[in-house]
Design a protein around this motif. Structure first.
Motif, PDB file in Angstrom:
ATOM      1  N   TYR A 149      -5.189  -0.072   4.734  1.00 64.70           N
ATOM      2  CA  TYR A 149      -3.813   0.264   4.466  1.00 64.70           C
ATOM      3  C   TYR A 149      -3.097  -0.781   4.040  1.00 64.70           C
ATOM      4  CZ  TYR A 149      -5.763   4.259   6.926  1.00 64.70           C
ATOM      5  OH  TYR A 149      -6.573   5.422   7.417  1.00 64.70           O
ATOM      6  N   TYR A 150      -2.407  -0.378   2.907  1.00 67.55           N
ATOM      7  CA  TYR A 150      -1.564  -1.635   2.340  1.00 67.55           C
ATOM      8  C   TYR A 150      -0.103  -1.263   2.346  1.00 67.55           C
ATOM      9  CZ  TYR A 150      -6.028  -3.773   0.549  1.00 67.55           C
ATOM     10  OH  TYR A 150      -7.106  -4.191   0.572  1.00 67.55           O
ATOM     11  N   ASP A 151       0.903  -2.087   2.842  1.00 65.60           N
ATOM     12  CA  ASP A 151       2.309  -2.062   2.466  1.00 65.60           C
ATOM     13  C   ASP A 151       2.338  -2.552   1.042  1.00 65.60           C
ATOM     14  OD1 ASP A 151       2.552  -3.230   5.915  1.00 65.60           O
ATOM     15  OD2 ASP A 151       3.137  -1.216   5.221  1.00 65.60           O
ATOM     16  N   GLY A 152       3.771  -2.302   0.829  1.00 68.33           N
ATOM     17  CA  GLY A 152       4.297  -2.480  -0.556  1.00 68.33           C
ATOM     18  C   GLY A 152       3.699  -1.927  -1.830  1.00 68.33           C
ATOM     19  N   VAL A 153       2.799  -1.149  -1.600  1.00 61.55           N
ATOM     20  CA  VAL A 153       2.259  -0.162  -2.587  1.00 61.55           C
ATOM     21  C   VAL A 153       2.675   1.332  -2.327  1.00 61.55           C
ATOM     22  CG1 VAL A 153       0.547  -1.799  -3.549  1.00 61.55           C
ATOM     23  CG2 VAL A 153       0.123  -0.247  -1.885  1.00 61.55           C
ATOM     24  N   SER A 154       2.595   2.112  -3.417  1.00 61.70           N
ATOM     25  CA  SER A 154       2.662   3.468  -3.529  1.00 61.70           C
ATOM     26  C   SER A 154       1.451   4.027  -3.856  1.00 61.70           C
ATOM     27  CB  SER A 154       3.753   3.951  -4.466  1.00 61.70           C
ATOM     28  OG  SER A 154       3.504   3.645  -5.778  1.00 61.70           O
ATOM     29  N   HIS A 155       1.458   5.545  -3.801  1.00 63.65           N
ATOM     30  CA  HIS A 155       0.192   6.198  -4.174  1.00 63.65           C
ATOM     31  C   HIS A 155       0.010   5.776  -5.628  1.00 63.65           C
ATOM     32  CE1 HIS A 155      -2.657   9.687  -4.527  1.00 63.65           C
ATOM     33  NE2 HIS A 155      -2.121   9.902  -5.851  1.00 63.65           N
ATOM     34  N   THR A 156       0.706   5.638  -6.533  1.00 70.12           N
ATOM     35  CA  THR A 156       0.621   5.100  -8.185  1.00 70.12           C
ATOM     36  C   THR A 156       0.257   3.619  -8.074  1.00 70.12           C
ATOM     37  OG1 THR A 156       1.942   6.934  -8.585  1.00 70.12           O
ATOM     38  CG2 THR A 156       1.328   5.469 -10.406  1.00 70.12           C
ATOM     39  N   SER A 157       1.044   2.955  -7.485  1.00 71.76           N
ATOM     40  CA  SER A 157       0.904   1.444  -7.660  1.00 71.76           C
ATOM     41  C   SER A 157      -0.547   0.863  -7.037  1.00 71.76           C
ATOM     42  CB  SER A 157       1.972   0.498  -7.158  1.00 71.76           C
ATOM     43  OG  SER A 157       2.481   0.796  -5.894  1.00 71.76           O
ATOM     44  N   LEU A 158      -1.013   1.727  -6.128  1.00 69.45           N
ATOM     45  CA  LEU A 158      -2.293   1.136  -5.622  1.00 69.45           C
ATOM     46  C   LEU A 158      -3.326   0.823  -6.547  1.00 69.45           C
ATOM     47  CD1 LEU A 158      -3.838   0.556  -2.959  1.00 69.45           C
ATOM     48  CD2 LEU A 158      -4.479   2.776  -3.031  1.00 69.45           C
ATOM     49  N   VAL A 159      -3.513   1.892  -7.529  1.00 69.79           N
ATOM     50  CA  VAL A 159      -4.427   1.563  -8.568  1.00 69.79           C
ATOM     51  C   VAL A 159      -3.982   0.575  -9.373  1.00 69.79           C
ATOM     52  CG1 VAL A 159      -3.788   3.380  -9.975  1.00 69.79           C
ATOM     53  CG2 VAL A 159      -6.088   2.723 -10.084  1.00 69.79           C
ATOM     54  N   ALA A 160      -2.601   0.459  -9.739  1.00 75.90           N
ATOM     55  CA  ALA A 160      -1.895  -0.654 -10.628  1.00 75.90           C
ATOM     56  C   ALA A 160      -2.345  -1.949 -10.180  1.00 75.90           C
ATOM     57  CB  ALA A 160      -0.632  -0.012 -10.924  1.00 75.90           C
ATOM     58  N   SER A 161      -2.567  -1.872  -8.816  1.00 74.99           N
ATOM     59  CA  SER A 161      -2.490  -3.438  -8.223  1.00 74.99           C
ATOM     60  C   SER A 161      -4.099  -4.108  -8.622  1.00 74.99           C
ATOM     61  CB  SER A 161      -2.696  -3.410  -6.838  1.00 74.99           C
ATOM     62  OG  SER A 161      -3.723  -2.741  -6.032  1.00 74.99           O
ATOM     63  N   LEU A 162      -4.925  -3.265  -9.411  1.00 70.14           N
ATOM     64  CA  LEU A 162      -5.980  -3.774  -9.485  1.00 70.14           C
ATOM     65  C   LEU A 162      -5.882  -4.743 -11.037  1.00 70.14           C
ATOM     66  CD1 LEU A 162      -8.225  -0.870  -9.552  1.00 70.14           C
ATOM     67  CD2 LEU A 162      -8.658  -2.818  -8.177  1.00 70.14           C
ATOM     68  N   SER A 163      -4.678  -4.462 -11.805  1.00 72.28           N
ATOM     69  CA  SER A 163      -4.343  -4.986 -13.065  1.00 72.28           C
ATOM     70  C   SER A 163      -3.876  -6.396 -12.772  1.00 72.28           C
ATOM     71  CB  SER A 163      -3.302  -4.362 -13.704  1.00 72.28           C
ATOM     72  OG  SER A 163      -2.046  -4.557 -13.100  1.00 72.28           O
ATOM     73  N   THR A 164      -4.201  -7.198 -13.758  1.00 71.71           N
ATOM     74  CA  THR A 164      -3.558  -8.669 -13.442  1.00 71.71           C
ATOM     75  C   THR A 164      -2.224  -8.816 -13.361  1.00 71.71           C
ATOM     76  OG1 THR A 164      -5.239  -9.384 -15.392  1.00 71.71           O
ATOM     77  CG2 THR A 164      -3.429 -10.993 -14.806  1.00 71.71           C
ATOM     78  N   SER A 165      -1.199  -8.071 -13.893  1.00 75.91           N
ATOM     79  CA  SER A 165       0.041  -8.489 -13.765  1.00 75.91           C
ATOM     80  C   SER A 165       0.702  -7.938 -12.326  1.00 75.91           C
ATOM     81  CB  SER A 165       0.683  -7.658 -14.506  1.00 75.91           C
ATOM     82  OG  SER A 165       0.534  -7.902 -16.105  1.00 75.91           O
ATOM     83  N   LEU A 166      -0.152  -7.061 -11.480  1.00 71.44           N
ATOM     84  CA  LEU A 166       0.258  -6.637 -10.336  1.00 71.44           C
ATOM     85  C   LEU A 166      -0.660  -6.845  -9.134  1.00 71.44           C
ATOM     86  CD1 LEU A 166       1.832  -3.132 -11.602  1.00 71.44           C
ATOM     87  CD2 LEU A 166       2.974  -5.164 -11.218  1.00 71.44           C
ATOM     88  N   ARG A 167      -1.520  -7.710  -9.425  1.00 70.55           N
ATOM     89  CA  ARG A 167      -2.306  -7.872  -8.075  1.00 70.55           C
ATOM     90  C   ARG A 167      -1.797  -8.618  -7.145  1.00 70.55           C
ATOM     91  NH1 ARG A 167      -7.212 -10.298 -11.697  1.00 70.55           N
ATOM     92  NH2 ARG A 167      -7.017  -8.171 -12.722  1.00 70.55           N
ATOM     93  N   ARG A 168      -0.828  -9.067  -7.010  1.00 70.27           N
ATOM     94  CA  ARG A 168      -0.215  -9.718  -5.948  1.00 70.27           C
ATOM     95  C   ARG A 168       0.493  -8.598  -5.088  1.00 70.27           C
ATOM     96  NH1 ARG A 168       3.559 -14.851  -7.852  1.00 70.27           N
ATOM     97  NH2 ARG A 168       1.830 -16.036  -8.864  1.00 70.27           N
ATOM     98  N   LEU A 169       0.674  -7.273  -5.471  1.00 69.76           N
ATOM     99  CA  LEU A 169       1.113  -6.363  -4.669  1.00 69.76           C
ATOM    100  C   LEU A 169       0.195  -6.193  -3.563  1.00 69.76           C
ATOM    101  CD1 LEU A 169       2.243  -3.729  -7.297  1.00 69.76           C
ATOM    102  CD2 LEU A 169       3.840  -5.022  -5.684  1.00 69.76           C
ATOM    103  N   ALA A 170      -1.063  -6.211  -3.753  1.00 70.54           N
ATOM    104  CA  ALA A 170      -2.192  -5.574  -2.750  1.00 70.54           C
ATOM    105  C   ALA A 170      -3.459  -5.969  -3.077  1.00 70.54           C
ATOM    106  CB  ALA A 170      -2.381  -4.263  -2.358  1.00 70.54           C
TER     107      ALA A 170
END
Length: 299
Positions: free
Chosen positions: A247-268
């Motif tokens: 379970y990760y903080d700092g991400v939403s339902h949508t941004s969880l998958v986006a955290s796989l991307s290079t630009s948002l990898r620091r989210l989780a």
């Protein structure tokens, strides 16, 4: 985090519609190669894209990724950033389209998903993938699709495969136990109020289920992480199936998958978790990997 990444993250956290085109535009493709528009069955929505390392692949683990969209929207082209991210880690990645409501209802999209997996099993060696190491992965509705194929033997069985063909299940913010259907958009997809009880992935857990990595945003407002991720993990664990629950903080339902991307990898650390799971043979018990009975609730 760079300013551009902060802007993208803010958009993801504040909107229900992911600016996927932005993620694809800022995701480097130089480390990967893509083979696109491969038909896996007759029909416009029965095509898939394949991503692999630019340096080539030889018997690499294979990840079949199903995107979300509440079974009413979505396109494989929107998720190039997922294919690129995973292929850059050395995997061969298959991203199929599948038919959506109102063209179809449950369970037709599961038939499509199973056909895509069967195609992968037959053909992926030609693209450098190991047909004996196929992992099913998905986000949101796509995680439901992946879970149903991995847990309910009916769908792969129709394609002449057993669930043992699946080395592991990777679910991101998936709905695994959502009866009675509450979402008004989802209700007609599942023939509410006559939704079959066996339409729920959690009802198909058994001792033969594959190892699982289940990840959710702790504050997910779309899919309840406790009722879905937590409950499915508990059932798998009770059946003595290896499961890792994150379970990760700092991400939403949508941004969880986006955290796989290079630009948002620091989210989780989503990409790192997926890579570690696949590299450990899906957390399988015995010589192939660790027990995988892990619960990590800290970010």
């Amino acid at each position: 985090m760079k300013k551009s990444a902060l802007l993208i993250a803010a958009a993801l956290l504040l909107t229900a519609c992911t600016p996927l085109s932005i993620l694809n535009a800022v995701s480097p493709a130089g480390e990967t190669r893509a083979t696109k528009d491969q038909p896996y069955a007759p029909g416009e929505r029965h095509q898939l894209d394949i991503y692999r390392p630019a340096s080539g692949a030889n018997n690499a683990p294979v990840i079949v990724f199903f995107y979300g969209g509440n079974w009413v929207s979505g396109s494989r082209t929107d998720y190039a950033f997922v294919g690129q991210a995973l292929a850059a880690r050395g995997f061969v990645v298959v991203i199929p389209d599948y038919r959506l409501y109102p063209q179809v209802r449950y369970p037709d999209f599961l038939v499509d998903a199973a056909q895509a997996v069967a195609w992968t099993r037959r053909e992926i060696a030609r693209h450098g993938g190991d047909p004996g190491r196929i992992y099913l992965m998905g986000h949101s509705a796509g995680a439901y699709n992946a879970a149903m194929l991995a847990l309910d033997a009916r769908w792969l069985g129709q394609q002449g495969l057993e669930t043992s063909a699946v080395r592991g299940l990777i679910g991101l913010a998936g709905p695994y136990d959502f009866l009675p259907v509450q979402n008004p958009t989802t209700r007609p997809v599942f023939n509410y109020p006559d939704t079959p009880a066996d339409s729920q992935p959690a009802s198909h857990v058994s001792a033969s289920s594959p190892p699982a990595l289940l990840i959710a945003a702790r504050s997910d407002k779309v899919v309840d992480p406790a009722r879905n991720t937590g409950a499915l993990a508990a059932k798998l664990r009770a059946a003595d199936v290896p499961v890792q629950e994150l379970y990760y903080d700092g991400v939403s339902h949508t941004s969880l998958v986006a955290s796989l991307s290079t630009s948002l990898r620091r989210l989780a650390p989503t990409l790192d978790a997926v890579e570690a799971f696949v590299r450990s043979s899906g957390g399988a018990k015995g010589p192939g990997g660790p027990s995988g009975r892990t619960v990590d609730r800290a970010r």
